[in-house]
Design an enzyme around this catalytic site. Structure first.
Site, mmCIF file in Angstrom:
data_model
loop_
_atom_site.group_PDB
_atom_site.id
_atom_site.type_symbol
_atom_site.label_atom_id
_atom_site.label_comp_id
_atom_site.label_asym_id
_atom_site.label_seq_id
_atom_site.Cartn_x
_atom_site.Cartn_y
_atom_site.Cartn_z
ATOM 1 N N ARG A 255 0.937 -1.217 0.120
ATOM 2 C CA ARG A 255 0.112 -0.005 -0.068
ATOM 3 C C ARG A 255 1.024 1.336 0.179
ATOM 4 O O ARG A 255 1.803 1.309 0.726
ATOM 5 C CB ARG A 255 -0.913 0.194 1.303
ATOM 6 C CG ARG A 255 -1.823 -1.029 1.203
ATOM 7 C CD ARG A 255 -2.921 -1.298 2.513
ATOM 8 N NE ARG A 255 -3.594 -2.270 2.464
ATOM 9 C CZ ARG A 255 -3.516 -3.660 2.969
ATOM 10 N NH1 ARG A 255 -2.412 -3.764 3.423
ATOM 11 N NH2 ARG A 255 -4.297 -4.387 3.014
ATOM 12 N N LYS A 282 -2.522 -2.014 7.594
ATOM 13 C CA LYS A 282 -4.146 -1.705 7.688
ATOM 14 C C LYS A 282 -4.505 -2.545 8.800
ATOM 15 O O LYS A 282 -5.615 -1.944 9.414
ATOM 16 C CB LYS A 282 -4.708 -1.950 6.139
ATOM 17 C CG LYS A 282 -6.107 -1.690 6.174
ATOM 18 C CD LYS A 282 -6.544 -1.821 4.765
ATOM 19 C CE LYS A 282 -8.046 -1.460 4.616
ATOM 20 N NZ LYS A 282 -8.725 -1.572 3.208
ATOM 21 N N HIS A 345 -1.823 3.231 -5.511
ATOM 22 C CA HIS A 345 -2.682 2.055 -4.986
ATOM 23 C C HIS A 345 -2.957 1.221 -6.007
ATOM 24 O O HIS A 345 -2.860 -0.238 -5.924
ATOM 25 C CB HIS A 345 -3.993 2.239 -4.311
ATOM 26 C CG HIS A 345 -4.390 1.246 -3.454
ATOM 27 N ND1 HIS A 345 -5.244 0.231 -3.765
ATOM 28 C CD2 HIS A 345 -4.327 1.280 -1.972
ATOM 29 C CE1 HIS A 345 -5.337 -0.584 -2.705
ATOM 30 N NE2 HIS A 345 -5.095 -0.143 -1.567
ATOM 31 N N ARG A 348 -1.112 -2.520 -6.805
ATOM 32 C CA ARG A 348 -1.753 -3.710 -6.371
ATOM 33 C C ARG A 348 -2.601 -4.356 -6.869
ATOM 34 O O ARG A 348 -2.320 -5.867 -7.328
ATOM 35 C CB ARG A 348 -2.093 -3.240 -4.899
ATOM 36 C CG ARG A 348 -1.156 -2.886 -3.883
ATOM 37 C CD ARG A 348 -1.879 -2.145 -2.338
ATOM 38 N NE ARG A 348 -2.799 -3.335 -1.857
ATOM 39 C CZ ARG A 348 -2.347 -4.085 -1.096
ATOM 40 N NH1 ARG A 348 -0.958 -4.384 -0.965
ATOM 41 N NH2 ARG A 348 -3.015 -5.125 -0.174
ATOM 42 N N HIS A 372 -3.605 -9.236 2.457
ATOM 43 C CA HIS A 372 -5.158 -9.357 2.499
ATOM 44 C C HIS A 372 -5.498 -10.302 3.629
ATOM 45 O O HIS A 372 -5.180 -11.531 3.845
ATOM 46 C CB HIS A 372 -6.008 -9.786 1.312
ATOM 47 C CG HIS A 372 -5.864 -9.137 -0.034
ATOM 48 N ND1 HIS A 372 -6.054 -9.147 -1.024
ATOM 49 C CD2 HIS A 372 -5.707 -7.458 0.237
ATOM 50 C CE1 HIS A 372 -6.076 -8.046 -1.797
ATOM 51 N NE2 HIS A 372 -5.672 -7.234 -0.911
ATOM 52 N N TYR A 382 -1.148 -20.545 9.462
ATOM 53 C CA TYR A 382 -0.551 -21.456 8.841
ATOM 54 C C TYR A 382 -0.034 -20.997 7.268
ATOM 55 O O TYR A 382 0.942 -21.486 6.822
ATOM 56 C CB TYR A 382 -1.762 -22.496 8.595
ATOM 57 C CG TYR A 382 -1.661 -23.609 7.471
ATOM 58 C CD1 TYR A 382 -0.256 -24.650 7.973
ATOM 59 C CD2 TYR A 382 -2.022 -23.712 6.250
ATOM 60 C CE1 TYR A 382 -0.190 -25.691 7.103
ATOM 61 C CE2 TYR A 382 -1.875 -24.902 5.431
ATOM 62 C CZ TYR A 382 -0.730 -25.636 5.958
ATOM 63 O OH TYR A 382 -0.486 -27.013 4.992
#
Length: 421
Positions: A255, A282, A345, A348, A372, A382
């Site tokens: 970001r 974020k 942005h 991304r 995310h 994991y």
């Protein structure tokens, strides 16, 4: 026991009349006009008149004041007297009760929405919230202060808050109005846990505001467009450090705020990894970015080090601050990319699109690299370990890929399942 000293002036059987109160003339010394049941009007030499009541409580004589006439009328004074007599009947001292109520009113006045919002912002800042998060919270809440900022937070109702939010919504800033509601909800929840509010009225307003259709940030998403963008960045004739930031952003696709706030201490060039602390992310979770050979080379082009500024991309105005949040987008505008074509942005979206189109990377690995968040904490933990090795390979492949796009090379993708003609 009610009572008190006798008063020199007495009224009729039914007490004082409104006319008698109005026509009471001041004298050289203060005097009293009695009404009934212990209520009397104290007339000062200045002409000011006070409603009072004498009573005994705990063996002591006390005097309770109900306020001044004409602010308090005769009828209102009698109502206040009745309230006081009811307290006495319950064994409660009305003077002490009045003192407690005054304290409560004072506390309520000091516990305004704005004062508690300021406390909450200071709290999250101390706890390490990202500077941009703190800045946005201040900006959002400041928009609601003119309407409810000075109101005691415990007295604010859902309809009152909705009316304030509707004023923002009326300017067609739908997303802002919804974000303000969310920020208000956090303030109310803080007030609840600090025992200054009973409920979160902002939560009652979920669904009450217009929710605009999600509009994705502008981004180029094709190989041809990406090549043109990367070549344009190479030819950028503005500040060299801004060009470096854009070039690095294309390789790491974090970001924009995470890049602007990047500090030298976060980079381990021997291990080829950049670890972004949780407070700067974020979702508040630390994020590791594998660094390709190209990314490390770009970092080597930055002429200053941590002794000059802790930031890789410091502000031109202050070395203790990162570059402005508008710098990168302004550079893209200068390169000829309109705001509906490409944003900082957008790198991304570009990476996500092309990496998924390659068909050789696990979608979960791509999602992890984009930071995310997965809603399942066990799965998230994991995934961090499972995909690290793949993410290292993917980031190097990505850098090699965009270098090819920059040079204008045609990318040939295999067509599995089709026989040669």
């Amino acid at each position: 026991m009610l009572g008190g000293p006798s008063v020199p002036e007495t009224s009729g059987k039914n007490g004082l009349s409104a006319i008698a109160v109005k026509n009471a003339k001041p004298r050289d010394k203060a005097f009293k006009l009695s009404d009934r049941d212990g209520l009397y009007l104290l007339v000062k030499p200045s002409g000011v008149r006070y409603w009072r009541m004498n009573y005994r409580f705990g063996g002591q004589q006390r005097t309770l004041s109900f306020g001044r006439w004409p602010e308090i009328t005769l009828g209102e004074a009698r109502d206040l007297l009745l309230d006081a007599r009811r307290l006495l009947a319950k064994g409660i001292d009305p003077l002490e009760q009045a003192r407690l109520e005054k304290i409560e009113q004072s506390l309520a006045a000091s516990n305004t929405f704005q004062s508690i919002a300021d406390e909450w912002i200071a709290k999250i800042e101390t706890e390490g919230a990202a500077p941009m998060t703190v800045k946005k919270a201040r900006w959002l809440l400041a928009k609601i202060y003119p309407s409810i900022g000075k109101r005691p937070i415990a007295e604010i109702s859902a309809p009152e808050l909705l009316l304030a939010l509707k004023k923002v919504e009326a300017t067609k800033r739908y997303d802002t109005a919804n974000r303000i509601r969310t920020a208000c909800s956090q303030v109310f929840r803080y007030a609840i846990v600090s025992a200054r509010a009973g409920r979160d009225v902002a939560a009652d307003l979920r669904g009450a505001l217009i929710t605009p259709k999600t509009k994705h940030r502008a981004a180029v998403t094709t190989s041809k467009e990406a090549g043109a963008l990367l070549r344009a960045i190479d030819d950028y004739d503005g500040m060299p450090l801004t060009r470096t930031a854009l070039r690095l952003l294309a390789h790491v696709f974090v970001r924009p705020g995470e890049l602007r706030w990047a500090e030298w201490k976060e980079f381990d060039l021997e291990r080829k990894v950049w670890t972004i602390p949780g407070p700067k992310m974020k979702m508040g979770v630390a994020h590791s970015v594998p660094l390709s050979a190209q990314a490390i080379e770009i970092l080597g082009e930055i002429e200053h080090d941590a002794s000059y500024s802790s930031y890789l991309f410091p502000s031109l105005r202050s070395l203790s601050r990162p570059m402005s949040d508008n710098t990168l987008n302004a550079a893209l505008r200068r390169l000829g990319f309109a705001k509906d074509q490409m944003t900082a942005h957008g790198f991304r979206a570009l990476a996500a699109t092309l990496l998924n189109e390659m068909g050789i990377w696990n979608p979960d690995a791509i999602e992890r690299q984009l930071a995310h968040a997965d809603g399942n904490s066990i799965r998230r933990a994991y995934a961090r370990g499972q995909y690290w090795s793949e993410r290292e390979r993917m980031m190097q492949h990505w850098s090699d890929h965009i270098d090819q796009l920059r040079s204008g090379a045609e990318i040939i993708r295999p067509r599995f399942g089709h026989s040669a003609s």
